[in-house]
Motif scaffolding. Structure first.
Motif, PDB file in Angstrom:
ATOM      1  N   MET A   1       0.827  -1.190   0.000  1.00  0.00           N
ATOM      2  CA  MET A   1       0.000   0.000   0.000  1.00  0.00           C
ATOM      3  C   MET A   1       0.870   1.251   0.000  1.00  0.00           C
ATOM      4  SD  MET A   1      -2.819  -1.195   2.782  1.00  0.00           S
ATOM      5  CE  MET A   1      -3.449   0.457   2.928  1.00  0.00           C
ATOM      6  N   LYS A   2       0.458   2.222  -0.792  1.00  0.00           N
ATOM      7  CA  LYS A   2       1.232   3.454  -0.900  1.00  0.00           C
ATOM      8  C   LYS A   2       0.987   4.362   0.303  1.00  0.00           C
ATOM      9  CE  LYS A   2       2.623   2.142  -4.966  1.00  0.00           C
ATOM     10  NZ  LYS A   2       3.979   1.624  -5.159  1.00  0.00           N
ATOM     11  N   GLU A   3       2.030   5.065   0.713  1.00  0.00           N
ATOM     12  CA  GLU A   3       1.934   5.937   1.875  1.00  0.00           C
ATOM     13  C   GLU A   3       1.755   7.394   1.454  1.00  0.00           C
ATOM     14  OE1 GLU A   3       5.039   5.323   4.742  1.00  0.00           O
ATOM     15  OE2 GLU A   3       5.127   3.160   4.332  1.00  0.00           O
ATOM     16  N   PHE A   4       1.020   8.132   2.265  1.00  0.00           N
ATOM     17  CA  PHE A   4       0.767   9.551   2.038  1.00  0.00           C
ATOM     18  C   PHE A   4       1.370  10.330   3.202  1.00  0.00           C
ATOM     19  CE2 PHE A   4      -2.873  12.926   1.786  1.00  0.00           C
ATOM     20  CZ  PHE A   4      -1.959  13.874   1.341  1.00  0.00           C
ATOM     21  N   TRP A   5       2.423  11.119   2.892  1.00  0.00           N
ATOM     22  CA  TRP A   5       3.049  12.002   3.867  1.00  0.00           C
ATOM     23  C   TRP A   5       2.732  13.448   3.488  1.00  0.00           C
ATOM     24  CZ3 TRP A   5       8.792  10.392   5.196  1.00  0.00           C
ATOM     25  CH2 TRP A   5       8.821   9.044   5.574  1.00  0.00           C
ATOM     26  N   TYR A   6       2.660  14.303   4.500  1.00  0.00           N
ATOM     27  CA  TYR A   6       2.484  15.726   4.245  1.00  0.00           C
ATOM     28  C   TYR A   6       3.665  16.497   4.808  1.00  0.00           C
ATOM     29  CZ  TYR A   6       0.670  20.466   4.223  1.00  0.00           C
ATOM     30  OH  TYR A   6       0.520  21.819   4.004  1.00  0.00           O
ATOM     31  N   TRP A   7       4.250  17.360   3.981  1.00  0.00           N
ATOM     32  CA  TRP A   7       5.392  18.185   4.378  1.00  0.00           C
ATOM     33  C   TRP A   7       4.863  19.510   4.908  1.00  0.00           C
ATOM     34  CZ3 TRP A   7      10.700  17.744   1.758  1.00  0.00           C
ATOM     35  CH2 TRP A   7      11.619  18.627   2.352  1.00  0.00           C
ATOM     36  N   ALA A   8       4.920  19.700   6.214  1.00  0.00           N
ATOM     37  CA  ALA A   8       4.458  20.946   6.840  1.00  0.00           C
ATOM     38  C   ALA A   8       5.622  21.933   6.860  1.00  0.00           C
ATOM     39  CB  ALA A   8       3.942  20.668   8.241  1.00  0.00           C
ATOM     40  N   GLU A   9       5.694  22.773   5.829  1.00  0.00           N
ATOM     41  CA  GLU A   9       6.793  23.747   5.748  1.00  0.00           C
ATOM     42  C   GLU A   9       6.691  24.757   6.887  1.00  0.00           C
ATOM     43  OE1 GLU A   9       7.868  24.743   1.432  1.00  0.00           O
ATOM     44  OE2 GLU A   9       5.752  24.147   1.302  1.00  0.00           O
ATOM     45  N   ASN A  10       5.466  25.089   7.265  1.00  0.00           N
ATOM     46  CA  ASN A  10       5.210  25.904   8.454  1.00  0.00           C
ATOM     47  C   ASN A  10       4.103  25.212   9.235  1.00  0.00           C
ATOM     48  OD1 ASN A  10       6.899  28.289   7.642  1.00  0.00           O
ATOM     49  ND2 ASN A  10       5.412  28.319   5.959  1.00  0.00           N
ATOM     50  N   TYR A  11       4.086  25.418  10.550  1.00  0.00           N
ATOM     51  CA  TYR A  11       2.999  24.811  11.320  1.00  0.00           C
ATOM     52  C   TYR A  11       1.706  25.559  11.035  1.00  0.00           C
ATOM     53  CZ  TYR A  11       0.020  23.117  15.005  1.00  0.00           C
ATOM     54  OH  TYR A  11      -1.035  22.558  15.682  1.00  0.00           O
ATOM     55  N   ASP A  12       0.781  24.850  10.393  1.00  0.00           N
ATOM     56  CA  ASP A  12      -0.536  25.414  10.083  1.00  0.00           C
ATOM     57  C   ASP A  12      -1.563  24.357  10.462  1.00  0.00           C
ATOM     58  OD1 ASP A  12      -3.007  25.966   8.632  1.00  0.00           O
ATOM     59  OD2 ASP A  12      -1.883  27.531   7.578  1.00  0.00           O
ATOM     60  N   LYS A  13      -2.285  24.598  11.528  1.00  0.00           N
ATOM     61  CA  LYS A  13      -3.213  23.594  12.055  1.00  0.00           C
ATOM     62  C   LYS A  13      -4.238  23.159  11.013  1.00  0.00           C
ATOM     63  CE  LYS A  13      -6.503  22.765  15.808  1.00  0.00           C
ATOM     64  NZ  LYS A  13      -7.138  23.325  17.031  1.00  0.00           N
ATOM     65  N   LYS A  14      -4.783  24.111  10.262  1.00  0.00           N
ATOM     66  CA  LYS A  14      -5.806  23.797   9.270  1.00  0.00           C
ATOM     67  C   LYS A  14      -5.250  22.882   8.176  1.00  0.00           C
ATOM     68  CE  LYS A  14      -9.020  25.895   5.968  1.00  0.00           C
ATOM     69  NZ  LYS A  14      -9.513  27.161   5.362  1.00  0.00           N
ATOM     70  N   LEU A  15      -4.065  23.200   7.660  1.00  0.00           N
ATOM     71  CA  LEU A  15      -3.481  22.387   6.588  1.00  0.00           C
ATOM     72  C   LEU A  15      -3.121  20.988   7.080  1.00  0.00           C
ATOM     73  CD1 LEU A  15      -1.126  25.007   4.863  1.00  0.00           C
ATOM     74  CD2 LEU A  15      -3.356  24.181   4.056  1.00  0.00           C
ATOM     75  N   ILE A  16      -2.537  20.904   8.257  1.00  0.00           N
ATOM     76  CA  ILE A  16      -2.141  19.597   8.790  1.00  0.00           C
ATOM     77  C   ILE A  16      -3.377  18.751   9.100  1.00  0.00           C
ATOM     78  CG2 ILE A  16      -0.978  18.413  10.695  1.00  0.00           C
ATOM     79  CD1 ILE A  16       0.952  20.811  10.806  1.00  0.00           C
ATOM     80  N   THR A  17      -4.409  19.377   9.652  1.00  0.00           N
ATOM     81  CA  THR A  17      -5.650  18.655   9.925  1.00  0.00           C
ATOM     82  C   THR A  17      -6.280  18.152   8.635  1.00  0.00           C
ATOM     83  OG1 THR A  17      -6.072  19.976  11.910  1.00  0.00           O
ATOM     84  CG2 THR A  17      -7.950  18.824  10.952  1.00  0.00           C
ATOM     85  N   THR A  18      -6.286  18.981   7.604  1.00  0.00           N
ATOM     86  CA  THR A  18      -6.823  18.562   6.303  1.00  0.00           C
ATOM     87  C   THR A  18      -6.042  17.377   5.755  1.00  0.00           C
ATOM     88  OG1 THR A  18      -7.557  20.815   5.804  1.00  0.00           O
ATOM     89  CG2 THR A  18      -7.316  19.313   3.940  1.00  0.00           C
ATOM     90  N   ALA A  19      -4.725  17.429   5.891  1.00  0.00           N
ATOM     91  CA  ALA A  19      -3.895  16.323   5.415  1.00  0.00           C
ATOM     92  C   ALA A  19      -4.231  15.029   6.147  1.00  0.00           C
ATOM     93  CB  ALA A  19      -2.415  16.663   5.576  1.00  0.00           C
ATOM     94  N   ILE A  20      -4.373  15.104   7.463  1.00  0.00           N
ATOM     95  CA  ILE A  20      -4.700  13.911   8.247  1.00  0.00           C
ATOM     96  C   ILE A  20      -6.079  13.384   7.856  1.00  0.00           C
ATOM     97  CG2 ILE A  20      -5.163  13.059  10.577  1.00  0.00           C
ATOM     98  CD1 ILE A  20      -3.064  15.105  11.574  1.00  0.00           C
TER      99      ILE A  20
END
Length: 331
Positions: A1-20
């Motif tokens: 199974m392929k993995e999905f990682w998100y690169w948080a260049e800056n801490y942004d709660k909305k973007l990280i939550t969306t990624a999760i």
């Protein structure tokens, strides 16, 4: 199974939550001081200097500008996860690296780059690392990971025999996803020949639809799971990943919420693709359906010799669920 990682260049709660919420299981965090804040957003792994995966130790990043960078990325120990980024997003370095190592992750900026990275040389990278500040892009890339697992060439199977059997133990596979009309699971008495058993998406006068469910058949049968592997139906349990296919052969991963084994009257269904036999033992009930070539379901109760349904044929046999090139005869 392929993995999905998100690169948080800056801490942004909305973007990280969306990624999760879009399926990311790992967050690559440039600000290590935000590790605990990320961990509060969901059960994910963090890649950073002080993370679950240590940046520079467990995970290394290589920006590929030329051949020497490509060679450096290839030389890391096999267990090290190598994240590569190319300056012009050419696929040539990825092709070379995919041939040399398993733990390879590609930085992508959008869904098109994600699709390409996951399909290069048919094998693709182990995972993608999305670098984007756009919420919609994050969601679209998440859908690419969900939908783009596998594509099979399904075959038209002509039914040759339908034989009622006695009581047997069958497995109902209840997933944590809603399946659509035209979707089901590939199961069979042999891994070399399987039927596409349709999900319970149809309502009838006796029972409501259960679109999360595939009544997959007898406990001894094979079912396709991710990674071009199979399992016995009796082995399935909560949290296992299984493959769901639509009538065009497009596969996606779903997870088992519950696998119910119950004693029911059974039915042997056999068919042929040219000279190759396909067979399965299914529950003898109106709600169990195979899939016609146009994606419509047909109940095993209404099935007749000469009817055409969808299945899958493969040449190699299986050993502990893995494809092997050897002579295996199953009757």
């Amino acid at each position: 199974m392929k993995e999905f990682w998100y690169w948080a260049e800056n801490y942004d709660k909305k973007l990280i939550t969306t990624a999760i919420e879009s399926g990311a299981t790992t967050i690559l965090l440039q600000d290590p001081s935000k590790k605990e804040e990320v961990k509060k957003l969901g059960r994910v792994s963090v890649v950073s200097e002080n993370g679950d995966l240590k940046l520079g130790d467990d995970v290394v990043y290589v920006l590929i500008k030329g051949k020497e960078d490509e060679e450096r990325a290839a030389k890391y120990p096999p267990k090290v996860k190598v994240v590569v980024e190319t300056t012009d997003w050419t696929i040539i370095p990825l092709e070379n690296l995919i041939a040399q190592r398993e733990e390879l992750y590609a930085v992508v900026k959008n869904e098109e780059e994600a699709k390409t990275a996951l399909r290069i040389l048919e094998k693709g990278v182990k995972g993608i690392v999305l670098k984007s500040q756009d919420v919609n892009t994050i969601k679209r890339v998440g859908r690419v990971l969900e939908e783009g697992e596998e594509k099979l060439n399904l075959s038209v199977v002509k039914i040759t025999r339908i034989l009622p059997l006695g009581l047997g133990d069958r497995v109902c596979v209840d997933t944590i996803s809603l399946l659509d009309r035209g979707e089901g699971m590939l199961v069979g008495n042999s891994s070399g020949g399987m039927f596409l058993v349709h999900a319970e998406t149809e309502e009838n006068p006796y029972v409501a639809s259960r679109p999360f469910r595939v009544n997959a058949g007898a406990v001894h049968m094979y079912i396709r799971v991710p990674g071009n592997k199979t399992k016995y139906l009796c082995e399935l349990s909560s949290s296992d990943a299984v493959m769901v296919y639509d009538y065009k052969g497009r596969g996606r991963v779903v997870y088992v919420g519950r696998a119910k084994v119950e004693r029911r009257p059974m039915l042997l269904v056999e068919g042929k693709v040219e000279n190759k036999k396909v067979s399965a033992v299914l529950q003898n009930a109106e709600t169990i359906r195979l899939t016609r070539p146009d994606g419509t379901p047909v109940s095993v109760v209404e099935l007749k010799e000469g009817d055409e349904v969808l299945g899958y044929i493969e040449e190699a046999g299986r050993h502990f669920g893995m494809k092997v090139e050897e002579t295996i005869t199953e009757k």
